[in-house]
Design a protein around this motif. Sequence first.
Motif, PDB file in Angstrom:
ATOM      1  N   GLY A 288       0.762  -1.171   0.113  1.00 56.45           N
ATOM      2  CA  GLY A 288       0.131   0.189   0.015  1.00 56.45           C
ATOM      3  C   GLY A 288       0.883   1.354   0.003  1.00 56.45           C
ATOM      4  O   GLY A 288       0.419   2.305  -0.369  1.00 56.45           O
ATOM      5  N   GLN A 289       1.887   1.206   0.561  1.00 58.64           N
ATOM      6  CA  GLN A 289       2.989   2.211   0.673  1.00 58.64           C
ATOM      7  C   GLN A 289       3.306   2.895  -0.673  1.00 58.64           C
ATOM      8  O   GLN A 289       3.429   3.971  -1.188  1.00 58.64           O
ATOM      9  CB  GLN A 289       4.228   1.871   1.321  1.00 58.64           C
ATOM     10  CG  GLN A 289       3.997   2.104   2.890  1.00 58.64           C
ATOM     11  CD  GLN A 289       3.541   2.995   3.531  1.00 58.64           C
ATOM     12  OE1 GLN A 289       4.417   4.130   3.304  1.00 58.64           O
ATOM     13  NE2 GLN A 289       2.436   3.086   4.354  1.00 58.64           N
TER      14      GLN A 289
ATOM     15  N   GLU B 220       1.945   1.904  -3.612  1.00 62.02           N
ATOM     16  CA  GLU B 220       0.531   2.491  -4.132  1.00 62.02           C
ATOM     17  C   GLU B 220       0.164   3.819  -4.096  1.00 62.02           C
ATOM     18  O   GLU B 220      -0.283   4.757  -4.828  1.00 62.02           O
ATOM     19  CB  GLU B 220      -0.746   1.651  -3.814  1.00 62.02           C
ATOM     20  CG  GLU B 220      -0.715   0.056  -4.540  1.00 62.02           C
ATOM     21  CD  GLU B 220      -1.814  -0.737  -4.397  1.00 62.02           C
ATOM     22  OE1 GLU B 220      -2.578  -0.106  -3.525  1.00 62.02           O
ATOM     23  OE2 GLU B 220      -1.688  -1.848  -4.806  1.00 62.02           O
ATOM     24  N   ALA B 221       0.253   4.193  -2.675  1.00 64.20           N
ATOM     25  CA  ALA B 221      -0.157   5.427  -2.233  1.00 64.20           C
ATOM     26  C   ALA B 221       0.837   6.481  -2.853  1.00 64.20           C
ATOM     27  O   ALA B 221       0.194   7.478  -3.398  1.00 64.20           O
ATOM     28  CB  ALA B 221       0.013   5.634  -0.694  1.00 64.20           C
ATOM     29  N   ALA B 222       2.112   6.246  -3.022  1.00 65.63           N
ATOM     30  CA  ALA B 222       2.925   7.151  -3.596  1.00 65.63           C
ATOM     31  C   ALA B 222       2.634   7.174  -4.898  1.00 65.63           C
ATOM     32  O   ALA B 222       2.798   8.415  -5.575  1.00 65.63           O
ATOM     33  CB  ALA B 222       4.413   6.471  -3.458  1.00 65.63           C
ATOM     34  N   MET B 223       2.395   6.108  -5.584  1.00 61.88           N
ATOM     35  CA  MET B 223       1.843   6.123  -7.136  1.00 61.88           C
ATOM     36  C   MET B 223       0.608   7.166  -7.424  1.00 61.88           C
ATOM     37  O   MET B 223       0.608   7.957  -8.306  1.00 61.88           O
ATOM     38  CB  MET B 223       1.711   4.978  -7.597  1.00 61.88           C
ATOM     39  CG  MET B 223       2.629   3.865  -8.029  1.00 61.88           C
ATOM     40  SD  MET B 223       2.064   2.452  -8.907  1.00 61.88           S
ATOM     41  CE  MET B 223       3.266   1.344  -8.441  1.00 61.88           C
ATOM     42  N   ALA B 224      -0.429   6.815  -6.286  1.00 59.31           N
ATOM     43  CA  ALA B 224      -1.369   7.633  -6.699  1.00 59.31           C
ATOM     44  C   ALA B 224      -1.149   9.189  -6.384  1.00 59.31           C
ATOM     45  O   ALA B 224      -2.083   9.902  -6.889  1.00 59.31           O
ATOM     46  CB  ALA B 224      -2.629   7.087  -5.678  1.00 59.31           C
ATOM     47  N   LEU B 225      -0.279   9.438  -5.670  1.00 59.87           N
ATOM     48  CA  LEU B 225      -0.052  11.163  -5.647  1.00 59.87           C
ATOM     49  C   LEU B 225       0.932  11.444  -6.928  1.00 59.87           C
ATOM     50  O   LEU B 225       1.387  12.726  -6.697  1.00 59.87           O
ATOM     51  CB  LEU B 225       0.700  11.179  -4.021  1.00 59.87           C
ATOM     52  CG  LEU B 225       0.010  11.067  -2.763  1.00 59.87           C
ATOM     53  CD1 LEU B 225       0.940  10.992  -1.892  1.00 59.87           C
ATOM     54  CD2 LEU B 225      -0.953  12.198  -2.782  1.00 59.87           C
ATOM     55  N   GLY B 226       1.120  10.518  -7.682  1.00 63.93           N
ATOM     56  CA  GLY B 226       2.087  10.955  -8.872  1.00 63.93           C
ATOM     57  C   GLY B 226       3.352  10.971  -8.792  1.00 63.93           C
ATOM     58  O   GLY B 226       4.118  11.458  -9.707  1.00 63.93           O
ATOM     59  N   MET B 227       3.973  10.274  -7.782  1.00 65.32           N
ATOM     60  CA  MET B 227       5.456  10.321  -7.556  1.00 65.32           C
ATOM     61  C   MET B 227       6.044   9.459  -8.715  1.00 65.32           C
ATOM     62  O   MET B 227       5.478   8.359  -9.152  1.00 65.32           O
ATOM     63  CB  MET B 227       5.823   9.770  -6.324  1.00 65.32           C
ATOM     64  CG  MET B 227       5.333  10.645  -5.209  1.00 65.32           C
ATOM     65  SD  MET B 227       6.133  10.216  -3.686  1.00 65.32           S
ATOM     66  CE  MET B 227       5.027  10.737  -2.401  1.00 65.32           C
TER      67      MET B 227
ATOM     68  N   ILE C 260       9.941   7.049  -0.257  1.00 63.22           N
ATOM     69  CA  ILE C 260       9.093   6.056   0.492  1.00 63.22           C
ATOM     70  C   ILE C 260       9.533   4.671   0.664  1.00 63.22           C
ATOM     71  O   ILE C 260       9.510   4.382   1.814  1.00 63.22           O
ATOM     72  CB  ILE C 260       7.649   6.016  -0.388  1.00 63.22           C
ATOM     73  CG1 ILE C 260       7.121   7.340  -1.069  1.00 63.22           C
ATOM     74  CG2 ILE C 260       6.642   5.314   0.542  1.00 63.22           C
ATOM     75  CD1 ILE C 260       6.917   8.379   0.268  1.00 63.22           C
TER      76      ILE C 260
END
Lengths: 359, 251
Positions: free
Chosen positions: A254-255, A257-264, A273
């Motif tokens: 999930g870490q 995924e969260a970073a991807m979803a923020l566009g990193m 991350i």
Amino acid sequence: MEMVVVAPPAPGKVEDLKRRFFATPLQALLSLMSLAIMAFVVWKLLDWAVFSAVFTTSGGPEACQAAAGACWSVIAARWRIILFGLYPFEEQWRSALACVAVVVMTVLSCIPAFWTGRRIALVWGAGTALYYVLMKGGVLGLSYVGEEAWGGLALTLFIFVTTCLIGFPLAVCLALLRRSELPWISRTTALIIDGVRSLPLISILFTFAIVLPFALPQWLVGDKLYRVILGSALFFSAYQAEIVRGGMQGVPAGQEEAAMALGMSYWQRISRILLPQAMRNALPATINQFVISFKETSLVVIVGFFEILASGNAAYGTGEWRFAYVEVYAFIAFIYFIFVFSLSRYGAFLERRMSVGER
Amino acid sequence: MNPGKASGPAVRIENLDKHYGTFHALRKVNLSVGRGERIVVCGPSGSGKSTVIRCINRLEQHDGGRITVLGTELNDDVANIDGIRREVGMVFQHFNLFPHMTVLENCMIAPMIVRKLPRTEAETTARRYLEKVRIPEQAMKFPGQLSGGQQQRVAIARALCMQPQIMLFDEPTSALDPEMISEVLDVMVTLASDGMTMICVTHEMGFARRVADRVVFMDGGEIVEEAPPEEFFTSCRNDRTRQFLSQILGH
């Protein structure tokens, strides 16, 4: 109704000791016997190391050998060989300064305030350059001293620090490649890591020092010292890569995924991350690997380098001090202890510091 | 590419297909979401509802059909994917806050490194959104020190700090203790009343009734029924929908 909690009276130290060690007559007997044995051993050790020991060189080896206790005179007479090896006597201050440079560099890079890319690069660049110039000379009016004459503590520290500086980034790269989604990359990396890990360090050092020059073009061979450092860094990185990979597996999916979803981007996700969390997970095993690597530097003796242990051999091995090998090894063990113990305490400090976010 | 300038629907999904190995997760899903529209997606577990919204920001790759987000088609072009992710915020079931950063840093990192905002500006924005989700006083704490409801509100603030045009919610209250659900839903209701385009996978039917423009019911990887909430709850046509509703509203 209000509850009133009365704490039981805290047992005193004496009662506590009594309860733990003198509860029954048999227990009391065993406790006393153990105490006597411990006291005897400590007394003998102190007597040997301090009370009956000889500390000055004034009486020479003969007086020293006659004494009942330890002969620390050998250290007083030969410490320069142990610390600086075969380095020219007149120039040994350079070797001492070089040691200081490496230690200062290591200490600085352990301080959180220096953990920005530019500062750490500056510290490492300046530290290694200073070491190299001081040791090798040939510039600034310093006389030239070839790598074959480097030795003792100065060499041990240099091999350890450069092994880590080269090996650690390499380990992170290998760990990242090993978790690549492209099978031919991850499998090739796994093969390299497992291949290196299945070889003994001695054979790798031997290959890099002796065999590699036959296989490489002349301009690529370089000095034996740097080939040995590369070999040892490769060995270090194979183990460390698996440690880092283990740390990465402990970071929940999930870490990322969260970073991807923020566009990193990939590198932003890795550096901001994934790696910080992975390194926190991997810290105990990493410190362990550093400690092992520090002690494994002594293996370079087989390809002809006089690091601190080999220099110690040379310090007592020349006739007159031959009987005092225990004292020499005790001294060297003490030096190893200082470095390895500091490393462990630093690891403990980092764990405390990093656990802040985990509460 | 500049998503958001083009007109047309916020999200258009046409004939979306997705397999996990041999499992057919999505079968020809069609869905169009207008700008400012609030959609609630519900359905039994394994119905593909999470998969649909995870395809919208490419956390899952679809293998058939087309997805167009803010006028840009999602394909293998990494620039397109990054551009869309910048404009689409997401809130996860398990919060997924970064545990090694404070609440404030969690909210500042993406605006700073993705949008290249200066630190002071990122901090102002972060504090504004933490205010909005009603936890400005927790800014310097670490996620592990907060309750589940607080963490989920931080996660919402973190997504909002990127100033997205669309927000995706993947079962945002499913991992919460019952007493914390309403504090998260309240924040979502406020967000809806601000005109945010929202796609929420949730079983909170009270929330659906209150804010949704449309409720979408999925089962077996298909959209079975799609209707405004009033109509959806009172006169659904399909047996599977009726059965599902009786199960979750039953008691």
